[in-house]
Design a protein around this motif. Structure first.
Motif, PDB file in Angstrom:
ATOM      1  N   ALA A 247       0.840  -1.206   0.000  1.00  0.00           N
ATOM      2  CA  ALA A 247       0.000   0.000   0.000  1.00  0.00           C
ATOM      3  C   ALA A 247       0.873   1.254   0.000  1.00  0.00           C
ATOM      4  N   ASP A 248       1.992   1.194   0.746  1.00  0.00           N
ATOM      5  CA  ASP A 248       2.876   2.353   0.808  1.00  0.00           C
ATOM      6  C   ASP A 248       3.545   2.595  -0.540  1.00  0.00           C
ATOM      7  N   ARG A 254       1.874   7.088  -6.503  1.00  0.00           N
ATOM      8  CA  ARG A 254       0.838   8.081  -6.794  1.00  0.00           C
ATOM      9  C   ARG A 254       1.331   9.487  -6.459  1.00  0.00           C
ATOM     10  N   ASP A 255       2.010   9.621  -5.316  1.00  0.00           N
ATOM     11  CA  ASP A 255       2.522  10.937  -4.922  1.00  0.00           C
ATOM     12  C   ASP A 255       3.567  11.442  -5.914  1.00  0.00           C
ATOM     13  N   LEU A 256       4.419  10.519  -6.420  1.00  0.00           N
ATOM     14  CA  LEU A 256       5.444  10.927  -7.380  1.00  0.00           C
ATOM     15  C   LEU A 256       4.800  11.377  -8.690  1.00  0.00           C
ATOM     16  N   THR A 257       3.782  10.658  -9.117  1.00  0.00           N
ATOM     17  CA  THR A 257       3.069  11.044 -10.345  1.00  0.00           C
ATOM     18  C   THR A 257       2.406  12.402 -10.171  1.00  0.00           C
ATOM     19  N   ARG A 305      11.534   8.468  -1.466  1.00  0.00           N
ATOM     20  CA  ARG A 305      10.472   7.852  -0.661  1.00  0.00           C
ATOM     21  C   ARG A 305       9.962   6.575  -1.333  1.00  0.00           C
ATOM     22  N   LEU A 306       9.837   6.606  -2.671  1.00  0.00           N
ATOM     23  CA  LEU A 306       9.385   5.425  -3.403  1.00  0.00           C
ATOM     24  C   LEU A 306      10.430   4.315  -3.309  1.00  0.00           C
ATOM     25  N   LEU A 313       9.265  -3.167   1.082  1.00  0.00           N
ATOM     26  CA  LEU A 313       8.416  -4.226   0.533  1.00  0.00           C
ATOM     27  C   LEU A 313       9.244  -5.485   0.261  1.00  0.00           C
ATOM     28  N   THR A 314      10.433  -5.296  -0.315  1.00  0.00           N
ATOM     29  CA  THR A 314      11.309  -6.442  -0.578  1.00  0.00           C
ATOM     30  C   THR A 314      11.687  -7.145   0.721  1.00  0.00           C
ATOM     31  N   GLU A 315      12.004  -6.352   1.739  1.00  0.00           N
ATOM     32  CA  GLU A 315      12.362  -6.921   3.039  1.00  0.00           C
ATOM     33  C   GLU A 315      11.178  -7.685   3.637  1.00  0.00           C
ATOM     34  N   ALA A 316       9.977  -7.089   3.517  1.00  0.00           N
ATOM     35  CA  ALA A 316       8.777  -7.737   4.059  1.00  0.00           C
ATOM     36  C   ALA A 316       8.479  -9.028   3.324  1.00  0.00           C
ATOM     37  N   GLU A 317       8.633  -9.023   1.992  1.00  0.00           N
ATOM     38  CA  GLU A 317       8.356 -10.225   1.194  1.00  0.00           C
ATOM     39  C   GLU A 317       9.328 -11.351   1.509  1.00  0.00           C
TER      40      GLU A 317
END
Length: 535
Positions: A247-248, A254-257, A305-306, A313-317
């Motif tokens: 989600a982050d 989205r924020d970067l776009t 930030r992205l 995410l990679t660490e979590a996966e």
């Protein structure tokens, strides 16, 4: 009080002669108590035991702390010509003891006996504790069964009283009674013990679980049931972390776009304002450079930030396990409830065993149990047509497939996909690959030669070939299917059989596994085959 024995592996490194790495900078410390060593096929469990036992030499690092290590390998090979006393390692002491009792009180005989004056009593008591009281010390190893050979080797280790005892799949080929004796021996062991096994009941006797994964050990206190509960909680938390990280990442994208859109809009407005106001070029240029610098910093902030979100995410996966389960939907294997599947009448087996009359109907699931050597495998081979009966008949009324202990169904020189194609010639290559993917052989993995597969992979490939064969098997016979499978592979087998809609006949001593696959009828082969109450 004696000091507890500890065993330490320090910065251990090992690779096979072909260069395949197994361990690198591996560390492990063991104290007194029983440790269950678990992990997926190929993680290095058996290799680690062999390194600790000194059967393999590490390329780097060391194993320290234990002066005497006892090791029970998966495959026990004893010289059939030697006597039981020799297999137990007590022949010299026993001969010297008898010589002294006969009046030969020499220094050599006293040295051979040492402090072991009760060697015969201890040997017989140890054999008795393992259910081997009927085996005399003067018999030869060739007179005992395969399962008894395993227990005999264990008896030798128990008599030796090593500092550390290593057991690699010790319940393989042991019948239910023999397993109970082994469980009792494990429970009474006072020192350091490491057990590699897929036997849930055995692993529920340990004090801690060492989970070997990706070259590292993760510790869990308690037995295997406690480990599964802890792992489920851990994995649920890991999945939540992954969802939050995903989600982050979406939010940062989205924020970067949005930032790019806003900055592009500001640039257009600034250019238009400069043209409208007629600002001097030097002033307009300065404002443009300042805006570009501000925009660049803003963009870099969002990009960082992205990047950070993606790293999280990679660490979590990496914390989520990918022990995929087999999911098989084979409607063509379904058998109507009233249909006769298998009939046995007056069946006399070649190597012993007799079935007066038996009938299997519909999608029933039959477990055949009994002592080692009672003829269970012979029964399945006879029903499958691989052995002729001495008398009587065995008739399968539906398409049938047989998965033997030796897994010799497939051609080692052919790929997995080609082996399946041989058994299902009417299927297209795409259909075969789509079905193999459900057995976790996806893409290029389906092109692996069978001869290069690990034990668990070979079993899964054989199961896939048997279940995907044509005509679709409505009767599936499995002979000791969990032998040498890790816990993940056993779980995969259970999920595959859950979706199988035909009839099952399973020979197994693994009661926990039999319960998991939903056995509906139980039989014992001990001379004659008789139905028994559920175990």
């Amino acid at each position: 009080m004696s000091t507890p024995v500890f065993l330490t592996c320090s910065q251990l490194g090992f690779q096979w002669p072909d260069g395949t790495p197994v361990f690198e900078d591996f560390d492990l410390s063991l104290g007194a108590g029983r440790t269950g060593l678990v992990g997926i096929n190929g993680s290095g469990k058996s290799t680690l035991l062999r390194l600790i036992a000194g059967e393999l030499t590490p390329s780097e690092g060391s194993v320290r702390g234990a002066t005497d290590v006892g090791y029970l390998p998966q495959t026990v090979v004893l010289d059939t010509a030697v006597r039981v006393e020799e297999a137990l390692g007590i022949a010299a002491a026993r001969r010297a003891l008898h010589a002294i009792e006969s009046g030969e009180a020499t220094a050599e005989n006293f040295t051979a006996v040492g402090d072991d004056w009760d060697v015969e009593e201890r040997a017989r008591a140890t054999l008795d504790s393992l259910g081997l009281a009927h085996i005399g010390l003067d018999r030869t190893v060739g007179e005992v069964s395969g399962g008894e050979t395993i227990l005999l080797h264990l008896a030798a280790l128990l008599l030796r009283r090593p500092d550390v005892l290593l057991l690699d799949e010790p319940t393989n080929n042991l019948d239910i009674e023999a397993r109970k004796h082994l469980y009792a021996a494990v429970e009474s062991w006072p020192g350091v013990m490491v057990i590699v096994s897929h036997d849930r009941e055995l692993l529920d006797l340990v004090d801690q679980i060492a989970d070997l994964r990706d070259g590292e050990v993760h510790w869990f206190g308690g037995n295997f049931s406690a480990y599964e509960e802890a792992l489920a909680i851990e994995q649920e938390a890991a999945q939540r972390t992954v969802r939050a990280a995903q989600a982050d990442v979406k939010r940062q994208k989205r924020d970067l776009t949005d930032a790019h859109v806003k900055l592009a809009g500001r640039a257009r407005m600034g250019k238009k304002a400069a043209e409208t106001r007629g600002l001097p070029k030097i002033v307009a240029g300065a404002r443009k450079r300042a805006a570009q610098e501000s925009a660049g910093k803003h963009r870099i902030m969002h990009e960082e930030r992205l990047k950070e979100a993606k790293e999280k995410l990679t660490e979590a996966e990496s914390l989520v396990r990918d022990d995929d389960l087999i999911r098989v939907d084979l409607p063509s294997t379904a058998v109507p409830a009233g249909r006769t599947v298998l009939t046995l009448r007056g069946l006399e087996l070649r190597y012993g065993g007799y079935v007066r009359e038996f009938e299997l109907r519909g999608p029933e699931r039959l477990a055949v149990t009994g002592r080692n050597g009672a003829g269970k495998s012979t029964l399945l081979r006879t029903v499958a047509g691989r052995l002729e009966p001495v008398a009587g008949e065995a008739t399968a009324h539906v398409p049938m497939r047989y998965l033997p202990q030796r897994l010799d169904v497939l051609d080692d020189g052919l790929s997995i996909a080609r082996n399946v194609a041989e058994l299902a010639p009417a299927r297209t290559n795409n259909e075969i690959r789509a079905r193999l993917a459900r057995f976790l052989f996806k893409g290029a993995r389906a092109d692996q030669p069978v001869g290069t597969l690990s034990g668990g992979e070979r079993f899964r490939a054989t199961l896939a070939a048997v279940m995907l064969a044509e005509p679709a098997p409505q009767l599936l016979m499995l002979d000791e299917p969990t032998n040498n499978l890790d816990m993940a592979s056993v779980k995969q087998l259970v999920t595959a059989l859950e979706s199988y809609q035909g009839a099952l006949v399973v020979v197994s001593h693994d009661v926990a596994f039999l319960r998991e696959i939903g056995i509906t009828r139980w039989a014992r082969l001990d001379g004659a085959m008789t139905e028994i109450e559920p175990l």
